[in-house]
Design a protein around this motif. Structure first.
Motif, short mmCIF file in Angstrom:
data_model
loop_
_atom_site.label_atom_id
_atom_site.label_comp_id
_atom_site.label_asym_id
_atom_site.label_seq_id
_atom_site.Cartn_x
_atom_site.Cartn_y
_atom_site.Cartn_z
N LYS A 4 33.05 6.93 -1.34
CA LYS A 4 32.12 7.53 -2.06
C LYS A 4 32.41 9.12 -2.17
N PHE A 7 34.99 9.44 -4.60
CA PHE A 7 34.44 9.34 -6.13
C PHE A 7 33.82 10.62 -6.59
N LEU A 8 33.27 11.40 -5.53
CA LEU A 8 32.46 12.63 -6.19
C LEU A 8 33.25 13.66 -6.19
N GLN A 9 34.59 13.66 -5.36
CA GLN A 9 35.53 14.51 -5.73
C GLN A 9 36.34 14.37 -7.08
N GLN A 10 36.37 13.29 -7.43
CA GLN A 10 36.99 13.09 -8.99
C GLN A 10 36.03 13.17 -9.62
N MET A 11 34.60 13.07 -9.81
CA MET A 11 33.67 13.09 -10.79
C MET A 11 33.20 14.72 -10.86
N ALA A 12 33.63 15.76 -9.79
CA ALA A 12 33.23 17.06 -9.67
C ALA A 12 33.40 17.74 -10.89
N PHE A 14 34.24 16.77 -14.03
CA PHE A 14 33.26 16.06 -15.27
C PHE A 14 31.94 16.74 -15.07
N ILE A 15 31.35 16.65 -13.89
CA ILE A 15 29.88 16.84 -13.84
C ILE A 15 29.76 18.51 -14.18
N THR A 19 27.61 19.97 -17.23
CA THR A 19 26.56 21.10 -16.84
C THR A 19 27.00 22.61 -17.71
#
Length: 107
Positions: A4, A7-12, A14-15, A19
Protein backbone atom coordinates in the motif's frame (compact mmCIF):
# COMPACT_ATOMS: atom_id res chain seq x y z
CA UNK A 1 1.31 -2.73 4.32
CA UNK A 2 4.40 -2.07 2.24
CA UNK A 3 2.44 -2.75 -0.93
CA UNK A 4 0.00 0.00 0.00
CA UNK A 5 2.81 2.41 0.85
CA UNK A 6 4.59 1.62 -2.42
CA UNK A 7 1.35 2.18 -4.33
CA UNK A 8 0.80 5.57 -2.64
CA UNK A 9 4.39 6.60 -3.41
CA UNK A 10 3.86 5.75 -7.05
CA UNK A 11 0.51 7.57 -7.20
CA UNK A 12 1.66 10.74 -5.36
CA UNK A 13 2.96 12.55 -8.49
CA UNK A 14 -0.25 11.73 -10.39
CA UNK A 15 -2.38 13.01 -7.50
CA UNK A 16 -0.29 16.19 -7.24
CA UNK A 17 -0.57 16.88 -10.98
CA UNK A 18 -4.32 16.28 -11.00
CA UNK A 19 -4.79 18.57 -7.99
CA UNK A 20 -2.72 21.31 -9.64
CA UNK A 21 -4.74 20.98 -12.87
CA UNK A 22 -8.04 21.22 -11.02
CA UNK A 23 -6.99 24.29 -9.05
CA UNK A 24 -5.54 25.92 -12.19
CA UNK A 25 -8.73 25.20 -14.13
CA UNK A 26 -10.85 26.69 -11.39
CA UNK A 27 -8.68 29.83 -11.29
CA UNK A 28 -8.83 30.15 -15.09
CA UNK A 29 -12.62 29.84 -15.26
CA UNK A 30 -13.05 32.34 -12.43
CA UNK A 31 -10.74 34.81 -14.18
CA UNK A 32 -12.64 34.38 -17.47
CA UNK A 33 -15.98 34.94 -15.76
CA UNK A 34 -14.76 38.13 -14.11
CA UNK A 35 -13.13 39.37 -17.32
CA UNK A 36 -16.27 38.89 -19.40
CA UNK A 37 -18.74 40.17 -16.82
CA UNK A 38 -20.41 36.93 -15.78
CA UNK A 39 -21.47 36.71 -12.16
CA UNK A 40 -19.47 34.55 -9.81
CA UNK A 41 -21.11 31.68 -7.95
CA UNK A 42 -21.07 30.77 -4.30
CA UNK A 43 -20.55 27.21 -3.06
CA UNK A 44 -24.22 26.38 -3.71
CA UNK A 45 -24.13 27.55 -7.34
CA UNK A 46 -26.11 30.73 -6.68
CA UNK A 47 -24.93 33.79 -8.64
CA UNK A 48 -23.12 36.46 -6.66
CA UNK A 49 -23.64 39.89 -8.17
CA UNK A 50 -21.62 42.92 -7.13
CA UNK A 51 -23.26 45.37 -4.76
CA UNK A 52 -24.91 48.37 -6.37
CA UNK A 53 -24.59 51.38 -4.14
CA UNK A 54 -25.48 55.00 -4.90
CA UNK A 55 -21.96 55.86 -6.03
CA UNK A 56 -21.96 53.01 -8.53
CA UNK A 57 -25.39 54.00 -9.84
CA UNK A 58 -24.25 57.62 -10.30
CA UNK A 59 -21.11 56.48 -12.10
CA UNK A 60 -23.16 54.28 -14.44
CA UNK A 61 -25.48 57.23 -15.14
CA UNK A 62 -22.55 59.54 -15.97
CA UNK A 63 -20.92 56.93 -18.20
CA UNK A 64 -24.20 56.37 -20.02
CA UNK A 65 -24.53 60.11 -20.70
CA UNK A 66 -20.93 60.32 -21.89
CA UNK A 67 -21.51 57.32 -24.15
CA UNK A 68 -24.55 59.02 -25.72
CA UNK A 69 -22.57 62.22 -26.32
CA UNK A 70 -19.71 60.30 -27.91
CA UNK A 71 -22.09 58.38 -30.15
CA UNK A 72 -23.69 61.66 -31.32
CA UNK A 73 -20.27 63.14 -32.01
CA UNK A 74 -19.26 60.00 -33.91
CA UNK A 75 -22.41 60.27 -36.05
CA UNK A 76 -21.53 63.87 -36.95
CA UNK A 77 -17.98 62.86 -37.83
CA UNK A 78 -19.27 60.05 -40.04
CA UNK A 79 -21.46 62.54 -41.92
CA UNK A 80 -18.52 64.90 -42.42
CA UNK A 81 -16.33 62.05 -43.58
CA UNK A 82 -18.96 60.95 -46.09
CA UNK A 83 -18.97 64.49 -47.54
CA UNK A 84 -15.19 64.54 -47.76
CA UNK A 85 -15.17 61.12 -49.45
CA UNK A 86 -17.79 62.32 -51.94
CA UNK A 87 -15.71 65.41 -52.75
CA UNK A 88 -12.52 63.39 -53.15
CA UNK A 89 -14.06 60.67 -55.31
CA UNK A 90 -16.06 63.01 -57.60
CA UNK A 91 -14.45 63.84 -60.91
CA UNK A 92 -12.74 67.21 -61.17
CA UNK A 93 -15.23 68.43 -63.79
CA UNK A 94 -18.24 67.75 -61.61
CA UNK A 95 -16.58 69.39 -58.60
CA UNK A 96 -15.63 72.49 -60.59
CA UNK A 97 -19.18 72.68 -61.95
CA UNK A 98 -20.64 72.57 -58.41
CA UNK A 99 -18.23 75.24 -57.18
CA UNK A 100 -19.13 77.53 -60.07
CA UNK A 101 -22.79 76.90 -59.39
CA UNK A 102 -22.34 77.89 -55.76
CA UNK A 103 -20.44 81.03 -56.76
CA UNK A 104 -23.33 81.97 -59.04
CA UNK A 105 -25.81 81.56 -56.17
CA UNK A 106 -23.67 83.64 -53.80
CA UNK A 107 -23.41 86.58 -56.27
Amino acid sequence: MTDKLLFLQQMAPFIAVMTALCVGGWALTTWLRVRHGYPLENSWGKAIYPRKDEETQERIKLLTQENAQLRAELGAIKDRLANVERIVTDSAHSLAHEIEGLRGIAN
